[in-house]
Scaffold this motif. Structure first.
Motif, mmCIF file in Angstrom:
data_model
loop_
_atom_site.group_PDB
_atom_site.id
_atom_site.type_symbol
_atom_site.label_atom_id
_atom_site.label_comp_id
_atom_site.label_asym_id
_atom_site.label_seq_id
_atom_site.Cartn_x
_atom_site.Cartn_y
_atom_site.Cartn_z
ATOM 1 N N SER A 109 17.108 4.540 3.122
ATOM 2 C CA SER A 109 16.029 5.005 3.287
ATOM 3 C C SER A 109 15.064 5.172 4.376
ATOM 4 C CB SER A 109 15.125 4.752 2.202
ATOM 5 O OG SER A 109 14.673 3.414 2.493
ATOM 6 N N ASN B 193 10.237 2.348 -6.274
ATOM 7 C CA ASN B 193 8.745 3.080 -6.194
ATOM 8 C C ASN B 193 8.074 3.644 -5.001
ATOM 9 O OD1 ASN B 193 6.261 4.096 -7.732
ATOM 10 N ND2 ASN B 193 5.405 2.230 -7.125
ATOM 11 N N LYS C 176 10.293 6.478 -3.509
ATOM 12 C CA LYS C 176 10.224 7.632 -3.906
ATOM 13 C C LYS C 176 8.817 8.090 -3.724
ATOM 14 C CE LYS C 176 13.907 7.063 -7.152
ATOM 15 N NZ LYS C 176 14.414 7.305 -8.510
ATOM 16 N N HIS C 177 7.790 7.358 -3.847
ATOM 17 C CA HIS C 177 6.361 7.845 -4.097
ATOM 18 C C HIS C 177 5.537 7.453 -2.977
ATOM 19 C CE1 HIS C 177 7.652 9.106 -8.014
ATOM 20 N NE2 HIS C 177 8.148 7.947 -8.179
ATOM 21 N N ALA C 178 5.614 6.551 -2.109
ATOM 22 C CA ALA C 178 4.342 6.083 -1.522
ATOM 23 C C ALA C 178 4.274 6.461 -0.101
ATOM 24 C CB ALA C 178 4.821 4.524 -1.284
ATOM 25 N N ARG C 179 5.389 7.354 0.250
ATOM 26 C CA ARG C 179 5.454 7.768 1.724
ATOM 27 C C ARG C 179 5.059 6.790 2.671
ATOM 28 N NH1 ARG C 179 2.571 11.949 -1.004
ATOM 29 N NH2 ARG C 179 0.378 11.614 0.215
ATOM 30 N N PHE D 212 -2.013 3.146 -4.891
ATOM 31 C CA PHE D 212 -1.881 3.813 -6.233
ATOM 32 C C PHE D 212 -3.280 4.779 -6.635
ATOM 33 C CE2 PHE D 212 0.381 -0.361 -6.850
ATOM 34 C CZ PHE D 212 1.454 0.290 -7.426
ATOM 35 N N PHE E 5 0.790 6.071 -11.594
ATOM 36 C CA PHE E 5 1.765 6.318 -10.262
ATOM 37 C C PHE E 5 2.805 5.457 -10.056
ATOM 38 C CE2 PHE E 5 -0.850 9.633 -8.640
ATOM 39 C CZ PHE E 5 -2.226 9.505 -9.322
ATOM 40 N N ALA E 6 2.838 4.331 -11.218
ATOM 41 C CA ALA E 6 3.909 3.577 -10.924
ATOM 42 C C ALA E 6 5.183 3.565 -11.537
ATOM 43 C CB ALA E 6 3.378 2.082 -11.437
ATOM 44 N N TYR E 7 6.332 3.860 -10.588
ATOM 45 C CA TYR E 7 7.564 3.976 -11.358
ATOM 46 C C TYR E 7 8.134 2.599 -11.732
ATOM 47 C CZ TYR E 7 12.787 4.755 -11.092
ATOM 48 O OH TYR E 7 13.917 4.739 -11.392
#
Length: 244
Positions: A120, A164, A167-170, A195, A202-204
């Protein structure tokens, strides 16, 4: 923040020297497992992916002129994709089991962090292992590891938390901190967007994290860091851990 996990002390050696040996052994184990994983992927999954590419190209080439052959090529693509998924899962499960069982939580997390960095680009740092300057002996004793159920739960929790972040936090960076005294504490924090409100939306993998921690009588806490980003903190009681 208290930062320590499983420091071992040998007779005739200071804690720092022993801790460095344990940390070196963990890094060596992680490197060995990464090399083995690379070989296994090349021997199985990589070859399947090459076949996938060729079959997909054949389907594209035959689509207009020979639709029956194109459909057959697509059927092969589906079959190869299913096989590659199975092989990949088997390799990753084997990697997890081998490092965690033989070398413990710290070594398994070192190996997983290295894989996340490679795949990643997220810069992941593990703190509080045996080689960390702030490490100190906890109530488990100088030669003890955490109970297997604890190591498995915490390993999977960190996996889910890092997934998480990726995928989501940038985020560009994540820090995993391990600590123990009468509890074992794991904190995963990042420098991303944090969050939203409520955090659950927002939590995978939050449900999975809560189930793992709750099954061992622990607590899970999510919040935003003081300077941005998000934090996932799990605390598990250790008072009766040896009996588990």
């Amino acid at each position: 923040m208290r930062e320590c996990v499983d420091q071992r002390v040998d007779a005739g050696r200071g804690p720092r020297g022993c801790a460095e040996q344990v940390a070196d052994a963990a890094r060596t184990a992680a490197r060995g497992e990464r090399h083995r994983l690379a070989r296994d992927l090349h021997d199985s999954v990589t070859q399947t992916l090459i076949s996938l590419h060729l079959s997909a190209q054949a389907a594209a080439d035959l689509w207009e002129t020979q639709p029956a052959q194109a459909r057959a090529a697509l059927d092969l693509v589906r079959h190869l994709a299913a096989g590659a998924t199975t092989e990949m899962r088997a390799v990753l499960v084997d990697l997890h089991d081998a490092v965690l069982e033989q070398h413990g939580l710290v070594a398994a997390l070192e190996a997983h962090c290295a894989m996340v960095r490679q795949r990643s680009g997220l810069q992941v740092e593990l703190r509080g292992g045996a080689g960390h300057p702030a490490a100190r002996a906890g109530p488990l004793g100088p030669h003890a590891r955490l109970p297997r159920a604890y190591e498995e739960a915490l390993y999977h929790l960190v996996q889910e938390a890092l997934a998480n972040v990726v995928k989501h936090a940038r985020a560009t960076r994540a820090i995993i901190t391990l600590a123990h005294d009468t509890t074992v504490r794991v904190c995963v924090e990042d420098d991303g967007v944090g969050f939203g409100a409520p955090a659950r939306a927002f939590a995978y993998g939050l449900d999975g994290m809560q189930e793992r921690v709750g099954a061992l009588g622990g607590r899970l806490h999510l919040d935003n860091g003081a300077t941005g980003g998000a934090r996932v903190v799990a605390e598990l009681p250790l008072l009766d851990a040896a009996a588990r």
